[in-house]
Design a protein around this motif. Sequence first.
Motif, mmCIF file in Angstrom:
data_model
loop_
_atom_site.group_PDB
_atom_site.id
_atom_site.type_symbol
_atom_site.label_atom_id
_atom_site.label_comp_id
_atom_site.label_asym_id
_atom_site.label_seq_id
_atom_site.Cartn_x
_atom_site.Cartn_y
_atom_site.Cartn_z
ATOM 1 N N LYS A 191 -4.286 5.507 -3.518
ATOM 2 C CA LYS A 191 -4.132 6.960 -3.440
ATOM 3 C C LYS A 191 -2.778 7.395 -3.998
ATOM 4 C CE LYS A 191 -6.999 7.754 0.650
ATOM 5 N NZ LYS A 191 -7.344 6.471 1.277
ATOM 6 N N SER A 220 -1.914 14.002 -2.081
ATOM 7 C CA SER A 220 -3.002 14.932 -2.402
ATOM 8 C C SER A 220 -2.483 16.209 -3.075
ATOM 9 C CB SER A 220 -3.763 15.288 -1.131
ATOM 10 O OG SER A 220 -2.880 15.804 -0.160
ATOM 11 N N SER A 276 -4.224 9.062 12.636
ATOM 12 C CA SER A 276 -3.573 8.280 11.580
ATOM 13 C C SER A 276 -3.848 6.789 11.773
ATOM 14 C CB SER A 276 -2.062 8.578 11.615
ATOM 15 O OG SER A 276 -1.351 7.584 10.928
ATOM 16 N N ALA A 277 -4.570 6.199 10.797
ATOM 17 C CA ALA A 277 -5.033 4.817 10.930
ATOM 18 C C ALA A 277 -3.877 3.822 11.016
ATOM 19 C CB ALA A 277 -5.926 4.476 9.737
ATOM 20 N N HIS A 278 -2.816 4.085 10.263
ATOM 21 C CA HIS A 278 -1.766 3.064 10.125
ATOM 22 C C HIS A 278 -0.531 3.291 10.967
ATOM 23 C CE1 HIS A 278 -4.129 1.673 6.746
ATOM 24 N NE2 HIS A 278 -4.062 2.854 6.187
ATOM 25 N N ARG A 317 0.838 -1.210 0.000
ATOM 26 C CA ARG A 317 0.000 0.000 0.000
ATOM 27 C C ARG A 317 0.871 1.258 0.000
ATOM 28 N NH1 ARG A 317 -1.324 3.524 3.717
ATOM 29 N NH2 ARG A 317 -0.325 2.360 5.376
ATOM 30 N N GLN A 354 1.660 3.597 -3.340
ATOM 31 C CA GLN A 354 1.116 4.963 -3.307
ATOM 32 C C GLN A 354 2.245 5.984 -3.460
ATOM 33 O OE1 GLN A 354 -1.593 5.600 -0.034
ATOM 34 N NE2 GLN A 354 -2.864 3.869 -0.598
ATOM 35 N N ASN A 383 3.857 11.186 11.704
ATOM 36 C CA ASN A 383 3.424 12.244 10.778
ATOM 37 C C ASN A 383 3.662 13.635 11.395
ATOM 38 O OD1 ASN A 383 2.472 9.960 9.480
ATOM 39 N ND2 ASN A 383 0.327 10.586 9.410
ATOM 40 N N LYS A 426 7.575 2.932 9.415
ATOM 41 C CA LYS A 426 7.725 4.361 9.678
ATOM 42 C C LYS A 426 8.622 4.512 10.902
ATOM 43 C CE LYS A 426 3.784 6.973 9.115
ATOM 44 N NZ LYS A 426 2.304 7.223 9.039
HETATM 45 N N1 FAQ Z 1 -2.079 12.409 0.341
HETATM 46 O O1 FAQ Z 1 -2.623 6.350 8.535
HETATM 47 P P1 FAQ Z 1 -1.994 7.345 7.649
HETATM 48 C C1 FAQ Z 1 7.039 13.468 -3.677
HETATM 49 C C2 FAQ Z 1 -3.694 8.628 3.338
HETATM 50 S S1 FAQ Z 1 6.734 11.979 -2.964
HETATM 51 C C3 FAQ Z 1 -2.920 11.391 0.046
HETATM 52 O O2 FAQ Z 1 -1.171 8.405 8.283
HETATM 53 P P2 FAQ Z 1 0.376 6.166 6.457
HETATM 54 C C4 FAQ Z 1 8.181 13.606 -4.605
HETATM 55 C C5 FAQ Z 1 -2.923 7.340 3.604
HETATM 56 O O3 FAQ Z 1 -2.392 6.823 2.396
HETATM 57 C C6 FAQ Z 1 5.272 12.256 -1.995
HETATM 58 N N2 FAQ Z 1 -3.258 10.433 0.945
HETATM 59 O O4 FAQ Z 1 -1.169 6.582 6.496
HETATM 60 C C7 FAQ Z 1 7.820 14.561 -5.675
HETATM 61 C C8 FAQ Z 1 -4.005 6.474 4.222
HETATM 62 O O5 FAQ Z 1 -4.894 6.025 3.212
HETATM 63 P P3 FAQ Z 1 -5.125 4.426 2.881
HETATM 64 C C9 FAQ Z 1 4.716 11.007 -1.530
HETATM 65 C C10 FAQ Z 1 -2.689 10.536 2.165
HETATM 66 O O6 FAQ Z 1 0.588 5.438 5.179
HETATM 67 C C11 FAQ Z 1 7.971 15.911 -5.492
HETATM 68 C C12 FAQ Z 1 -4.798 7.478 5.043
HETATM 69 O O7 FAQ Z 1 -4.548 8.765 4.447
HETATM 70 N N3 FAQ Z 1 5.490 10.515 -0.430
HETATM 71 O O8 FAQ Z 1 6.317 14.336 -3.367
HETATM 72 C C13 FAQ Z 1 -1.796 11.554 2.509
HETATM 73 O O9 FAQ Z 1 0.790 5.502 7.713
HETATM 74 C C14 FAQ Z 1 7.640 16.803 -6.524
HETATM 75 C C15 FAQ Z 1 -4.421 7.470 6.510
HETATM 76 O O10 FAQ Z 1 -3.109 8.052 6.746
HETATM 77 C C16 FAQ Z 1 5.210 9.328 0.114
HETATM 78 O O11 FAQ Z 1 4.311 8.637 -0.310
HETATM 79 C C17 FAQ Z 1 -1.497 12.519 1.534
HETATM 80 N N4 FAQ Z 1 -0.676 13.536 1.792
HETATM 81 O O12 FAQ Z 1 1.144 7.572 6.391
HETATM 82 C C18 FAQ Z 1 7.358 14.065 -6.892
HETATM 83 C C19 FAQ Z 1 6.111 8.894 1.239
HETATM 84 N N5 FAQ Z 1 -1.416 11.365 3.799
HETATM 85 O O13 FAQ Z 1 -3.830 3.921 2.305
HETATM 86 C C20 FAQ Z 1 7.043 14.949 -7.918
HETATM 87 C C21 FAQ Z 1 5.800 7.512 1.708
HETATM 88 C C22 FAQ Z 1 -2.054 10.276 4.243
HETATM 89 O O14 FAQ Z 1 -5.485 3.773 4.172
HETATM 90 C C23 FAQ Z 1 7.189 16.328 -7.730
HETATM 91 N N6 FAQ Z 1 4.558 7.441 2.420
HETATM 92 N N7 FAQ Z 1 -2.818 9.774 3.263
HETATM 93 O O15 FAQ Z 1 -6.233 4.400 1.864
HETATM 94 C C24 FAQ Z 1 4.448 7.719 3.743
HETATM 95 O O16 FAQ Z 1 5.415 8.095 4.404
HETATM 96 C C25 FAQ Z 1 3.111 7.497 4.392
HETATM 97 O O17 FAQ Z 1 2.335 6.680 3.552
HETATM 98 C C26 FAQ Z 1 2.338 8.829 4.698
HETATM 99 C C27 FAQ Z 1 0.974 8.465 5.285
HETATM 100 C C28 FAQ Z 1 3.101 9.656 5.730
HETATM 101 C C29 FAQ Z 1 2.121 9.648 3.435
#
Ligand code: FAQ
Length: 320
Positions: free
Chosen positions: A111, A114, A210-212, A41, A45, A226, A222
């Motif tokens: 997802k 955002s 935060s659910a996860h 997941r 994403q 957050n 992690k």
């Molecule tokens: N947008 O329980 P949590 C970049 C969702 S890379 C949309 O806190 P988690 C480079 C979350 O998926 C940017 N959805 O979840 C670049 C979950 O939904 P689900 C991306 C969001 O996973 C720059 C629900 O809310 N980076 O920008 C968002 O423990 C310029 C509950 O949230 C990453 O993906 C959001 N902002 O923590 C490229 C880093 N936030 O799956 C081009 C890796 C939360 O249950 C141009 N990911 N949700 O349906 C992570 O570190 C984590 O997944 C978090 C969320 C911190 C994003």
Amino acid sequence: MTDSSTLNEDLLRRFQARIDAEQRIEPKDWMPEAYRRTLVRQISQHAHSEVIGMQPEGNWILRAPTLRRKAVLLAKVQDEGGHGLYLYSAAETLGVSREEMIEALQEGKAKYASIFNYPTLTWADIGAIGWLVDGAAIVNQISLQRTSYGPYARGMVRICKEESFHQRQGYELILALAQGSAEQKAMAQDALNRWWWPSLMMFGPHDAESAHSAQSMTWKIKRQSNDELRQKFVDQTVPQAEFAGLAVPDPLLRWNEARGHYDFGPIDWDEFNRVVSGNGMCNRDRLTHHRRAHDEGEWVREALRVHEERKRSRAAQDAA
Ligand code: FAQ
């Protein structure tokens, strides 16, 4: 207690002990199904975010004001595509195919960040994306370099190096505008006004919502929460805005001497939820564009399939 549940508990105990001892989990290691699903997941994403994130900036490649700016932006957007590829590959090691991940994205089941559902209205937005969006991404990704799953952690090391260049080119662009004519400075301020709050939303809901987070922290997927990461981003970005002579659009923002951090105002979670659930300004355009590009690339995938088939049948003939 049955033998199989004793065996499972033993496997779980040993799995957690490895994580607690800071040993990486690798693709062939035993892992709980929920750990695997959480990684698929998050990593998929993350990959989708990198690829969809090419669109807002790609929109400005043909309008970059100088050859130098165009070359930098082109390189940056290509890097983001590369990050998507490393991440899809890391997710594939968990037994999910690229096709399944793309389908989940296109059907709205998976997802992506955002922030990429906001439009890039002016050239200053390109600076704001590098400075703020890549700046926020890198704060999160530095922490993910130590995530417990080996392929994801190793992918992050390379991604962070490139992301650091992205952040710098964005800040340098913003500085040039902020030090330029009154009109250019106003354009930089307007971009900061529009991108600041969505950047804070990139870190996800507050820890309590935060659910996860709790499970992902136990598994060391992690490493920092957050809210911790969001605070780190605010603390390092506010002085950069001050240096540029720009005002952060938050009347409640102030240095808290006792905490040693900036306090900041409330985030509009209604807006976040609206955008995440598909109703931001550009959600439909982003997915429509992705589907079109994907369909147009079908001939490449078909050519690869045919080439692989021919290679296999030639190898079989040679072996016969
Ligand atoms: N947008 O329980 P949590 C970049 C969702 S890379 C949309 O806190 P988690 C480079 C979350 O998926 C940017 N959805 O979840 C670049 C979950 O939904 P689900 C991306 C969001 O996973 C720059 C629900 O809310 N980076 O920008 C968002 O423990 C310029 C509950 O949230 C990453 O993906 C959001 N902002 O923590 C490229 C880093 N936030 O799956 C081009 C890796 C939360 O249950 C141009 N990911 N949700 O349906 C992570 O570190 C984590 O997944 C978090 C969320 C911190 C994003």
